[in-house]
Design a protein around this motif. Structure first.
Motif, PDB file in Angstrom:
ATOM      1  N   ASN A  31     120.450  18.125  68.346  1.00 31.73           N
ATOM      2  CA  ASN A  31     121.024  17.309  69.418  1.00 31.73           C
ATOM      3  C   ASN A  31     119.980  16.507  70.176  1.00 31.73           C
ATOM      4  O   ASN A  31     120.339  15.702  71.049  1.00 31.73           O
ATOM      5  CB  ASN A  31     121.799  18.204  70.387  1.00 31.73           C
ATOM      6  CG  ASN A  31     123.082  18.732  69.788  1.00 31.73           C
ATOM      7  OD1 ASN A  31     124.096  18.045  69.768  1.00 31.73           O
ATOM      8  ND2 ASN A  31     123.047  19.959  69.269  1.00 31.73           N
ATOM      9  N   ASN A  32     118.699  16.736  69.866  1.00 26.59           N
ATOM     10  CA  ASN A  32     117.603  16.046  70.547  1.00 26.59           C
ATOM     11  C   ASN A  32     117.756  16.144  72.059  1.00 26.59           C
ATOM     12  O   ASN A  32     117.645  15.166  72.803  1.00 26.59           O
ATOM     13  CB  ASN A  32     117.524  14.576  70.116  1.00 26.59           C
ATOM     14  CG  ASN A  32     116.192  13.941  70.484  1.00 26.59           C
ATOM     15  OD1 ASN A  32     115.197  14.642  70.686  1.00 26.59           O
ATOM     16  ND2 ASN A  32     116.167  12.624  70.568  1.00 26.59           N
ATOM     17  N   CYS A  33     118.041  17.375  72.500  1.00 31.22           N
ATOM     18  CA  CYS A  33     118.288  17.632  73.919  1.00 31.22           C
ATOM     19  C   CYS A  33     117.913  19.083  74.213  1.00 31.22           C
ATOM     20  O   CYS A  33     118.033  19.952  73.334  1.00 31.22           O
ATOM     21  CB  CYS A  33     119.762  17.391  74.236  1.00 31.22           C
ATOM     22  SG  CYS A  33     120.197  17.531  75.983  1.00 31.22           S
ATOM     23  N   ASN A  52     130.810  17.070  68.741  1.00 30.37           N
ATOM     24  CA  ASN A  52     131.577  17.198  69.979  1.00 30.37           C
ATOM     25  C   ASN A  52     130.902  16.476  71.134  1.00 30.37           C
ATOM     26  O   ASN A  52     131.563  15.798  71.941  1.00 30.37           O
ATOM     27  CB  ASN A  52     131.759  18.679  70.324  1.00 30.37           C
ATOM     28  CG  ASN A  52     132.776  19.363  69.443  1.00 30.37           C
ATOM     29  OD1 ASN A  52     133.790  18.789  69.086  1.00 30.37           O
ATOM     30  ND2 ASN A  52     132.520  20.606  69.080  1.00 30.37           N
ATOM     31  N   LEU A  53     129.593  16.626  71.242  1.00 30.75           N
ATOM     32  CA  LEU A  53     128.863  15.976  72.329  1.00 30.75           C
ATOM     33  C   LEU A  53     128.883  14.460  72.175  1.00 30.75           C
ATOM     34  O   LEU A  53     128.975  13.728  73.172  1.00 30.75           O
ATOM     35  CB  LEU A  53     127.422  16.496  72.372  1.00 30.75           C
ATOM     36  CG  LEU A  53     127.270  17.990  72.695  1.00 30.75           C
ATOM     37  CD1 LEU A  53     125.809  18.411  72.606  1.00 30.75           C
ATOM     38  CD2 LEU A  53     127.819  18.315  74.081  1.00 30.75           C
ATOM     39  N   ASP A  54     128.809  13.983  70.932  1.00 25.52           N
ATOM     40  CA  ASP A  54     128.891  12.537  70.694  1.00 25.52           C
ATOM     41  C   ASP A  54     130.249  12.000  71.138  1.00 25.52           C
ATOM     42  O   ASP A  54     130.342  10.891  71.692  1.00 25.52           O
ATOM     43  CB  ASP A  54     128.677  12.231  69.210  1.00 25.52           C
ATOM     44  CG  ASP A  54     127.209  12.345  68.797  1.00 25.52           C
ATOM     45  OD1 ASP A  54     126.348  12.495  69.688  1.00 25.52           O
ATOM     46  OD2 ASP A  54     126.944  12.284  67.577  1.00 25.52           O
ATOM     47  N   MET A  55     131.319  12.779  70.904  1.00 25.92           N
ATOM     48  CA  MET A  55     132.649  12.356  71.347  1.00 25.92           C
ATOM     49  C   MET A  55     132.706  12.245  72.864  1.00 25.92           C
ATOM     50  O   MET A  55     133.302  11.314  73.408  1.00 25.92           O
ATOM     51  CB  MET A  55     133.714  13.338  70.850  1.00 25.92           C
ATOM     52  CG  MET A  55     134.029  13.217  69.372  1.00 25.92           C
ATOM     53  SD  MET A  55     135.487  14.181  68.891  1.00 25.92           S
ATOM     54  CE  MET A  55     134.903  15.835  69.159  1.00 25.92           C
ATOM     55  N   MET A 106     128.197  20.523  64.241  1.00 23.79           N
ATOM     56  CA  MET A 106     129.528  20.484  64.833  1.00 23.79           C
ATOM     57  C   MET A 106     129.423  20.309  66.346  1.00 23.79           C
ATOM     58  O   MET A 106     130.201  19.565  66.961  1.00 23.79           O
ATOM     59  CB  MET A 106     130.290  21.764  64.487  1.00 23.79           C
ATOM     60  CG  MET A 106     131.732  21.802  64.950  1.00 23.79           C
ATOM     61  SD  MET A 106     132.703  23.107  64.134  1.00 23.79           S
ATOM     62  CE  MET A 106     131.880  24.593  64.736  1.00 23.79           C
ATOM     63  N   LEU A 107     128.452  20.975  66.968  1.00 27.90           N
ATOM     64  CA  LEU A 107     128.215  20.808  68.402  1.00 27.90           C
ATOM     65  C   LEU A 107     127.846  19.361  68.710  1.00 27.90           C
ATOM     66  O   LEU A 107     128.373  18.760  69.656  1.00 27.90           O
ATOM     67  CB  LEU A 107     127.105  21.753  68.859  1.00 27.90           C
ATOM     68  CG  LEU A 107     126.599  21.569  70.294  1.00 27.90           C
ATOM     69  CD1 LEU A 107     127.712  21.793  71.306  1.00 27.90           C
ATOM     70  CD2 LEU A 107     125.423  22.516  70.568  1.00 27.90           C
TER      71      LEU A 107
END
Length: 501
Positions: free
Chosen positions: A429-431, A395-398, A391-392
């Motif tokens: 998230n590969n971050c 949101n980050l992709d948006m 879900m995170l």
């Protein structure tokens, strides 16, 4: 040295902190209260409880700090948004506070929605949809259902405003806190008179609007005497809790994003110009920093799902941890760490109370998908951690689709205390996921705002030099590919199921 005292007034508690000028935490107190819940979605609290609890917290934090209370130079307050208190000309509350969770004003919300398009509301207020939680609906409810209270009301105050008035005698608010009211134009920084006129609400019933991090005035002599603190102490405006938390984590410019995994999941990204063209209609509000805005993707259920699972299905673990004095959440982490990534094919759709992003769909429910006879309790626990990490990422992709670069993710809230959860978020998230040294980031953000008001620092960049990362979780390249496939499945799951909700 002059000390900075902060009040973080939350839903069920007040956190009081005392910092020195380099933001070392010297004293801390947390005092709780219980909300009054009734039928018809009503959630209230005696308004005086906020003030009495704050006074108690100030005294306890001073005791814990061992400093001379006369050396406290300023107080800055940060609070939840949307909690509404009507007061008379002396600042006396005329009724219980209507808490932000209160949803009684649905009839009033529907009336306002009939008068304005979603586009006009969003492009003026940054709110994607007027709901019963918006203070504009609560004010209208008072006007319609309690007209005697409305007529007696000198000012409709938010929570930070109420406490500032109690301490200084002034009726003021600030632009960040006003952002979620529905009657504030976040572009112009003024009351949105058009919506107030439509609702028949008198524009004179609202306090003076100030910038965040500005001096309001000195403490009233009788308040200083009651609290046994410096009579020359200065009170400053703060910012809404989400903005204060972002500042306390160094989220003051483009590139740094904060995510708070608490009851809900709240992501915050700093931008210079609000983008109302985003198809998800993400919440936009004034930042605590003048000239900047926060984009706030918001999901109603995250950490509360883990709590729900613990309370309903982990009685043995709770009993065992109570006996040995261990945190039950540490125990759940250990169970989840014992199974591999992707939880044996178990996938969580974590929208247990409807969906706000990437689209507004109140009918959505939570789903555990892929349960088999070989599915065990640890798989369920890990799937919760993974589902919220997905879900995170959504949101980050948006945000990145809007052209907002995500260079760093700083993790806040109760979820940040779990090393396993932070690692899963990094892998999904590969971050890098960064955990902050100061856990009380909201209070630290308030202290930074106070220091700016007092002229201790010349810029937010200078003040935020003290914001430090305690630990950074780096993605494991051997697992990121697996989670990339898991995320694709997660995205397909909602699309396949949404017509069934």
């Amino acid at each position: 040295m002059s000390y900075i005292l902060t009040l973080d007034v939350g839903t069920t508690s007040v956190k009081t902190c005392i910092f020195n000028e380099v933001f070392k935490l010297l004293g801390y107190s947390c005092s709780e209260y219980t909300l009054l819940t009734q039928g018809n979605n009503m959630v209230e609290l005696d308004s005086e409880v906020y003030w009495e609890t704050s006074k108690y917290g100030i005294k306890k934090a001073i005791e814990a700090s061992s400093i001379n209370a006369k050396d406290i130079g300023s107080i800055t307050i940060t609070s939840q948004g949307e909690t509404l208190i009507p007061v008379d000309e002396f600042g006396k509350p005329l009724r219980n506070a209507i808490v932000w969770l209160d949803a009684r004003a649905e009839e009033e919300a529907e009336f306002i929605r009939r008068g304005f398009s979603s586009k006009e509301i969003y492009e003026t207020t940054g709110i994607p949809e007027i709901s019963s939680a918006c203070p504009v609906c609560k004010v209208l409810w008072i006007k319609d259902k309690e007209p005697e209270i409305y007529e007696k009301t000198y000012r409709f105050m938010l929570l930070e405003d109420l406490l500032i008035q109690k301490i200084t005698g002034r009726f003021v608010t600030e632009k960040c806190l006003m952002s979620s009211t529905g009657y504030f134009d976040i572009n112009q920084g003024v009351l949105w008179k058009k919506i107030l006129s439509y609702a028949g609400i008198n524009v004179d019933k609202f306090p003076e609007i100030m910038d965040c991090g500005k001096v309001v005035g000195k403490i009233l002599p009788d308040v200083a005497e009651n609290l046994c603190i410096n009579s020359g102490l200065v009170v400053t405006t703060g910012a809404m809790d989400q903005a204060a938390s972002a500042i306390g984590a160094g989220n003051i410019d483009i590139g740094v994003v904060t995510e708070t995994t608490g009851t809900a999941l709240v992501v915050a990204a700093t931008v210079d110009v609000p983008d109302y063209s985003n198809t998800a209609m993400l919440n936009i509000m004034r930042h605590g920093i003048e000239g900047k805005f926060l984009i706030l993707p918001y999901n109603q259920t995250s950490g509360i799902i883990l709590k729900w699972f613990k309370d309903e299905f982990c009685w043995n673990e709770i009993e065992m941890c109570n006996l040995c004095g261990k945190s039950v959440y540490d125990c759940l982490d250990e169970l989840a760490a014992g199974v591999s990534a992707l939880s044996n094919g178990l996938l969580l759709l974590p929208h247990f109370a409807g969906m706000l992003t990437p689209e507004i769909n109140p009918s959505v429910k939570g789903v555990f998908f892929g349960v088999g006879l070989d599915t065990k309790k640890p798989h369920f626990i890990r799937s919760i951690l993974e589902g919220i990490a997905y879900m995170l990422k959504q949101n980050l992709d948006m945000l990145e689709d809007m052209g907002i670069e995500v260079k760093e993710i700083r993790s806040l809230g109760g979820g940040s205390k779990s090393g396993l959860w932070s690692q899963i978020k990094a892998d999904v998230n590969n971050c890098n996921i960064q955990i902050m040294e100061q856990e009380e980031s909201t209070s630290l953000g308030a202290a930074i705002l106070g220091s700016m008001a007092m002229g201790i620092y010349n810029s937010f960049m200078e003040a935020c030099m003290v914001v430090r990362v305690k630990k950074s979780f780096k993605p494991d390249n051997q697992i990121t590919d697996a989670y990339s496939q898991g995320y694709e499945k997660y995205m397909k799951l909602y699309e396949c199921l949404k017509s069934l909700f």
